[in-house]
Design an enzyme around this catalytic site. Structure first.
Site, PDB file in Angstrom:
ATOM      1  CB  THR A 116      38.338  41.852  50.621  1.00 13.19           C
ATOM      2  OG1 THR A 116      37.646  41.990  48.928  1.00 13.19           O
ATOM      3  CG2 THR A 116      38.181  43.633  51.391  1.00 13.19           C
ATOM      4  CD  GLU A 141      38.008  36.794  45.684  1.00 18.99           C
ATOM      5  OE1 GLU A 141      38.919  36.055  44.256  1.00 18.99           O
ATOM      6  OE2 GLU A 141      38.541  38.372  46.639  1.00 18.99           O
ATOM      7  NE  ARG A 186      37.332  44.224  47.882  1.00 16.13           N
ATOM      8  CZ  ARG A 186      37.621  44.252  46.420  1.00 16.13           C
ATOM      9  NH1 ARG A 186      37.128  45.338  45.974  1.00 16.13           N
ATOM     10  NH2 ARG A 186      38.463  42.857  46.205  1.00 16.13           N
ATOM     11  CE  LYS A 206      43.855  39.259  45.621  1.00 14.48           C
ATOM     12  NZ  LYS A 206      42.509  39.657  45.805  1.00 14.48           N
TER      13      LYS A 206
HETATM   14  C1  3PG Z   1      41.141  42.101  44.763  1.00 11.90           C
HETATM   15  O1  3PG Z   1      40.126  42.165  45.432  1.00 11.90           O
HETATM   16  O2  3PG Z   1      41.399  41.346  43.906  1.00 11.90           O
HETATM   17  C2  3PG Z   1      40.912  43.197  43.902  1.00 11.90           C
HETATM   18  O3  3PG Z   1      40.109  44.496  44.057  1.00 11.90           O
HETATM   19  C3  3PG Z   1      39.901  43.020  42.429  1.00 11.90           C
HETATM   20  O4  3PG Z   1      40.719  43.727  40.818  1.00 11.90           O
HETATM   21  P1  3PG Z   1      40.255  44.804  39.871  1.00 11.90           P
HETATM   22  O5  3PG Z   1      38.887  45.032  40.361  1.00 11.90           O
HETATM   23  O6  3PG Z   1      40.853  45.599  39.430  1.00 11.90           O
HETATM   24  O7  3PG Z   1      39.838  43.457  39.047  1.00 11.90           O
END
Ligand code: 3PG
Length: 210
Positions: free
Chosen positions: A70, A42, A46, A130
């Site tokens: 994201t 994925e 960002r 999710k």
């Molecule tokens: C996401 O985008 O799904 C989260 O930022 C993931 O969370 P984590 O960094 O705690 O794994």
């Protein structure tokens, strides 16, 4: 959600996040994950280079399942599809993004964190979501509670999942796979230690199979 993606998630059980400022580094991260045995990635929107990273990975590794995460809007959904994403993940539930994904026949896993949001997703015809941020909204307890009501929904908990709690999440029948950034730590990437990422991927697969 396509059967192919569901079976890939069910087989991989973990979905690593790829975040990078440069396509070259993103390719190295992806190569390390694939080497570790994971073929679903994925790429998160960002960084300014995220779309270029996504496109580079999708082109270089056509057999991998390269999705975009994201993703916040319909415009971003269209952009990631143009750049080769084969699935879309978002932190929350955005009906316009769901429409874009449906139109393009691309699976979308929107983030939900309440029963109301899940019910909205369910009424949009979605059966895979999710749970985000999983550790904040109740983790395994929340997943059990939601899945006892929404009996045909499968979940990808993300946010605070790590090697210490991965097994507990995966033991819940409604959990398809867990997503997370623990597989691609910033310090390893900055140090150019891509072997560490391969090891984390292998360790996660070992936990999933244990
Ligand atoms: C996401 O985008 O799904 C989260 O930022 C993931 O969370 P984590 O960094 O705690 O794994």
């Amino acid at each position: 959600m396509t059967k192919k993606l569901i079976s890939t998630l069910r087989h991989n059980r973990v979905v690593p996040l790829v975040q990078s400022d440069s396509p070259d580094t993103a390719l190295k991260i992806s190569e390390a994950l694939l080497e570790g045995g994971l073929d679903v990635l994925e790429v998160v929107l960002r960084t300014d280079a995220a779309l270029d990273c996504l496109e580079a990975i999708a082109k270089e590794f056509p057999k991998a399942h390269v999705g975009a995460g994201t993703v916040l809007s319909a415009d971003q959904s269209k952009a990631v599809i143009r750049r080769g994403a084969t699935f879309i993940v978002s932190p929350g539930l955005d009906p316009a993004s769901v429409d874009v994904a449906k139109e393009a026949a691309i699976p979308i896993l929107p983030g939900i964190s309440t029963a109301t949001e899940l019910q909205s997703a369910w009424n949009m015809g979605l059966r895979t979501v999710k749970l985000f941020p999983a550790s904040v909204v109740g983790g395994p307890k929340m997943l059990k509670a939601l899945s006892s009501v929404f009996r045909d929904v499968e979940f990808m908990p993300t946010g605070g999942v790590n090697p210490a709690n991965l097994k507990e999440h995966l033991a819940i029948p409604a959990v398809l796979a867990c997503g997370g950034s623990w597989l691609t730590p910033k310090d390893a990437i900055e140090a150019g230690d891509f072997g560490a990422i391969t090891k984390l991927a292998k360790d996660a697969i070992a936990i999933a199979n244990s």
